[in-house]
Write a protein that holds these residues in place. Structure first.
Motif, PDB file in Angstrom:
ATOM      1  N   SER A 155     118.103 -14.720 -24.212  1.00 17.51           N
ATOM      2  CA  SER A 155     117.209 -14.839 -23.062  1.00 17.51           C
ATOM      3  C   SER A 155     116.917 -16.296 -22.750  1.00 17.51           C
ATOM      4  O   SER A 155     116.821 -16.684 -21.587  1.00 17.51           O
ATOM      5  CB  SER A 155     115.897 -14.085 -23.323  1.00 17.51           C
ATOM      6  N   VAL A 156     116.791 -17.128 -23.795  1.00 16.76           N
ATOM      7  CA  VAL A 156     116.569 -18.550 -23.559  1.00 16.76           C
ATOM      8  C   VAL A 156     117.791 -19.174 -22.886  1.00 16.76           C
ATOM      9  O   VAL A 156     117.678 -20.004 -21.990  1.00 16.76           O
ATOM     10  CB  VAL A 156     116.235 -19.269 -24.881  1.00 16.76           C
ATOM     11  N   ASN A 157     118.992 -18.745 -23.336  1.00 16.88           N
ATOM     12  CA  ASN A 157     120.204 -19.253 -22.704  1.00 16.88           C
ATOM     13  C   ASN A 157     120.197 -18.978 -21.200  1.00 16.88           C
ATOM     14  O   ASN A 157     120.502 -19.846 -20.384  1.00 16.88           O
ATOM     15  CB  ASN A 157     121.442 -18.579 -23.323  1.00 16.88           C
ATOM     16  N   LYS A 158     119.847 -17.759 -20.838  1.00 16.42           N
ATOM     17  CA  LYS A 158     119.831 -17.391 -19.427  1.00 16.42           C
ATOM     18  C   LYS A 158     118.794 -18.207 -18.668  1.00 16.42           C
ATOM     19  O   LYS A 158     119.037 -18.663 -17.552  1.00 16.42           O
ATOM     20  CB  LYS A 158     119.541 -15.899 -19.285  1.00 16.42           C
ATOM     21  N   LEU A 159     117.644 -18.379 -19.282  1.00 16.31           N
ATOM     22  CA  LEU A 159     116.593 -19.145 -18.633  1.00 16.31           C
ATOM     23  C   LEU A 159     117.021 -20.593 -18.430  1.00 16.31           C
ATOM     24  O   LEU A 159     116.765 -21.205 -17.391  1.00 16.31           O
ATOM     25  CB  LEU A 159     115.313 -19.090 -19.468  1.00 16.31           C
ATOM     26  N   LEU A 160     117.693 -21.144 -19.411  1.00 17.26           N
ATOM     27  CA  LEU A 160     118.176 -22.523 -19.310  1.00 17.26           C
ATOM     28  C   LEU A 160     119.052 -22.708 -18.087  1.00 17.26           C
ATOM     29  O   LEU A 160     118.876 -23.641 -17.307  1.00 17.26           O
ATOM     30  CB  LEU A 160     118.956 -22.877 -20.574  1.00 17.26           C
ATOM     31  N   GLN A 167     116.601 -24.712 -26.993  1.00 18.50           N
ATOM     32  CA  GLN A 167     115.327 -25.240 -27.479  1.00 18.50           C
ATOM     33  C   GLN A 167     114.186 -24.585 -26.679  1.00 18.50           C
ATOM     34  O   GLN A 167     113.843 -25.040 -25.590  1.00 18.50           O
ATOM     35  CB  GLN A 167     115.292 -26.754 -27.310  1.00 18.50           C
ATOM     36  N   PRO A 168     113.595 -23.517 -27.204  1.00 21.38           N
ATOM     37  CA  PRO A 168     112.603 -22.765 -26.424  1.00 21.38           C
ATOM     38  C   PRO A 168     111.405 -23.602 -25.986  1.00 21.38           C
ATOM     39  O   PRO A 168     110.846 -23.359 -24.916  1.00 21.38           O
ATOM     40  CB  PRO A 168     112.169 -21.650 -27.391  1.00 21.38           C
ATOM     41  N   ASP A 169     110.999 -24.593 -26.784  1.00 25.72           N
ATOM     42  CA  ASP A 169     109.850 -25.397 -26.381  1.00 25.72           C
ATOM     43  C   ASP A 169     110.147 -26.219 -25.137  1.00 25.72           C
ATOM     44  O   ASP A 169     109.289 -26.397 -24.265  1.00 25.72           O
ATOM     45  CB  ASP A 169     109.411 -26.309 -27.534  1.00 25.72           C
ATOM     46  N   VAL A 170     111.384 -26.722 -25.036  1.00 33.10           N
ATOM     47  CA  VAL A 170     111.757 -27.486 -23.847  1.00 33.10           C
ATOM     48  C   VAL A 170     111.897 -26.556 -22.644  1.00 33.10           C
ATOM     49  O   VAL A 170     111.460 -26.877 -21.534  1.00 33.10           O
ATOM     50  CB  VAL A 170     113.063 -28.268 -24.082  1.00 33.10           C
ATOM     51  N   VAL A 171     112.500 -25.402 -22.855  1.00 37.86           N
ATOM     52  CA  VAL A 171     112.619 -24.420 -21.783  1.00 37.86           C
ATOM     53  C   VAL A 171     111.238 -24.056 -21.246  1.00 37.86           C
ATOM     54  O   VAL A 171     111.036 -23.933 -20.033  1.00 37.86           O
ATOM     55  CB  VAL A 171     113.354 -23.159 -22.278  1.00 37.86           C
ATOM     56  N   ALA A 172     110.270 -23.928 -22.148  1.00 40.24           N
ATOM     57  CA  ALA A 172     108.902 -23.592 -21.727  1.00 40.24           C
ATOM     58  C   ALA A 172     108.313 -24.711 -20.873  1.00 40.24           C
ATOM     59  O   ALA A 172     107.590 -24.442 -19.904  1.00 40.24           O
ATOM     60  CB  ALA A 172     108.029 -23.333 -22.948  1.00 40.24           C
ATOM     61  N   ALA A 179     107.640 -24.442 -12.551  1.00 42.32           N
ATOM     62  CA  ALA A 179     108.099 -23.557 -11.481  1.00 42.32           C
ATOM     63  C   ALA A 179     106.900 -23.084 -10.659  1.00 42.32           C
ATOM     64  O   ALA A 179     105.973 -22.498 -11.204  1.00 42.32           O
ATOM     65  CB  ALA A 179     108.833 -22.354 -12.074  1.00 42.32           C
ATOM     66  N   PRO A 180     106.881 -23.328  -9.351  1.00 47.99           N
ATOM     67  CA  PRO A 180     105.709 -22.981  -8.545  1.00 47.99           C
ATOM     68  C   PRO A 180     105.280 -21.523  -8.624  1.00 47.99           C
ATOM     69  O   PRO A 180     104.082 -21.237  -8.554  1.00 47.99           O
ATOM     70  CB  PRO A 180     106.146 -23.361  -7.129  1.00 47.99           C
ATOM     71  N   LEU A 181     106.209 -20.586  -8.765  1.00 44.66           N
ATOM     72  CA  LEU A 181     105.787 -19.195  -8.879  1.00 44.66           C
ATOM     73  C   LEU A 181     105.008 -18.957 -10.161  1.00 44.66           C
ATOM     74  O   LEU A 181     104.157 -18.063 -10.223  1.00 44.66           O
ATOM     75  CB  LEU A 181     106.991 -18.258  -8.799  1.00 44.66           C
ATOM     76  N   ALA A 182     105.281 -19.739 -11.203  1.00 41.14           N
ATOM     77  CA  ALA A 182     104.506 -19.650 -12.436  1.00 41.14           C
ATOM     78  C   ALA A 182     103.200 -20.428 -12.318  1.00 41.14           C
ATOM     79  O   ALA A 182     102.199 -20.076 -12.948  1.00 41.14           O
ATOM     80  CB  ALA A 182     105.321 -20.176 -13.614  1.00 41.14           C
ATOM     81  N   MET A 183     103.192 -21.479 -11.523  1.00 37.18           N
ATOM     82  CA  MET A 183     102.014 -22.328 -11.362  1.00 37.18           C
ATOM     83  C   MET A 183     100.962 -21.710 -10.438  1.00 37.18           C
ATOM     84  O   MET A 183      99.772 -22.009 -10.548  1.00 37.18           O
ATOM     85  CB  MET A 183     102.424 -23.688 -10.779  1.00 37.18           C
TER      86      MET A 183
END
Length: 365
Positions: free
Chosen positions: A13-18, A275-280, A286-290
């Motif tokens: 999942s992290v790979n996809k998010l990256l 690196q999940p911390d960097v992905v986070a 991301a404005p939709l998250a903000m």
């Protein structure tokens, strides 16, 4: 075994998010030349000429960045036809932000300025000043973010640039008389800066905004990490492909690291391991998250507009931003028009963006 499976699933999942984060802005623009040739609307009969001034604005907010970006930024100021002849008149200002891989000069070619601004005025839009700052960087774009690595371009736009323009031109120096707009990366900048700086701007218009969310698209390209880690200075990024350079620009903006020379950034993958911390850290930009954090700020705007082409890969996220604003009862307009990422942008400036601000901004007496 169950624990191992969970870790493997988490890594996938992290790979996809990256990949989603690193390539969101590339969904519809494809490989980039410095400037995209776009059709312009027909000239408007009787349009009066505007004046374009090319100035340099020093930004204390960009000083001292680790990437070596100049704090002296090129800026285009478009003065309306009546500006010289009406020495006591004051005008609202629209700050317009360009996209990734181009600067201000290239963008006015894409949006056919001065023709489109002259045409908008000739078709009935009220006269205003338009300011177009150059935010191109060593890696082709600042993402209008706040970073010790690339510089605080967010504050450059929201404070330094506005202060300079108000101090040197006959503006109406009030938030209700300032608009913020942008296309692609500039649309992202409009969303980001708009959420955080309602004390400065009174209306927002986002054109095909990129990077609104983190969507899973596939597996990361290991060659990108290898190519980036081989660089010995920020200037060396010119040797990268357009997509690799875009991911590097994203890292410089969203995961700066002052203890990681020579690029002073963290990548979301290290030795092939996500690196999940960097992905986070990337996801937090991301404005939709903000948006949930800035609902009160967004309610302060007199008007918010969003548009996107029906063949633009960014269409779905633009629709999600519209829906998120609707869910909070924040008034906004949303239009999907015939076109791809750039094909309709010049006409939109003339026939939608400028009239939008003509209605949304306060023009004084």
């Amino acid at each position: 075994m169950a624990s191992c499976a969970r870790e493997q699933q988490k890594g996938m999942s992290v790979n996809k998010l990256l990949v989603a984060l690193g390539t969101a802005l590339m969904l519809s623009t494809g490989p980039a030349s410095a400037q995209v040739k776009t059709p312009g609307p027909p000239p408007v009969s009787g349009a009066k000429p505007v004046t374009i001034e090319r100035i340099t604005v020093h930004s204390p907010a960009i000083e001292g960045n680790l990437e070596g970006e100049s704090p002296d930024r090129a800026v285009l100021v478009v003065l309306p036809p009546s500006y010289r002849a009406s020495p006591t008149r004051r005008y609202p200002v629209v700050y317009a932000l360009h996209g990734y891989s181009i600067g201000a000069e290239q963008w006015i070619g894409e949006i056919h300025v001065p023709q489109t601004i002259e045409g908008a005025f000739a078709k009935g839009a009220r006269e205003m000043i338009v300011v177009i700052p150059d935010s191109k960087t060593a890696h082709n774009g600042s993402f209008y973010s706040s970073s010790v690595t690339v510089g605080d371009f967010e504050t450059f736009v929201a404070r330094d640039l506005v202060s300079y323009v108000d101090g040197h031109y006959r503006t109406i120096a009030e938030r209700r008389s300032r608009g913020l707009a942008g296309h692609s990366m500039g649309g992202y900048g409009t969303a980001r800066i708009g959420m955080k700086h309602p004390e400065t701007f009174g209306a927002l218009y986002m054109m095909s905004p990129c990077c609104l969310s983190t969507r899973a698209l596939g597996t990361p390209d290991a060659a990108t990490e290898t190519a980036i880690r081989a660089l010995r200075s920020p200037a060396d990024s010119a040797t990268l492909s357009w997509g690799q350079r875009a991911q590097l620009a994203t890292a410089a903006a969203w995961s700066p690291n002052p203890k990681a020379p020579p690029l002073y950034l963290d990548l979301p993958v290290k030795d092939g391991v996500p690196q999940p911390d960097v992905v986070a850290r990337w996801a937090a930009n991301a404005p939709l998250a903000m948006l949930d954090q800035y609902v009160g700020n967004l309610r302060r705007y007199a008007a918010i507009g969003i548009d996107v082409g029906d063949r633009d890969g960014l269409k779905d996220d633009a629709g999600k931003l519209h829906a998120a604003l609707d869910s909070y009862g924040i008034a906004n307009s949303f239009e999907v028009y015939p076109g791809d990422h750039t094909s309709g942008v010049a006409g939109r400036v003339q026939d939608r963006m400028m009239p939008f601000f003509s209605h949304a901004l306060a023009f004084g007496k």
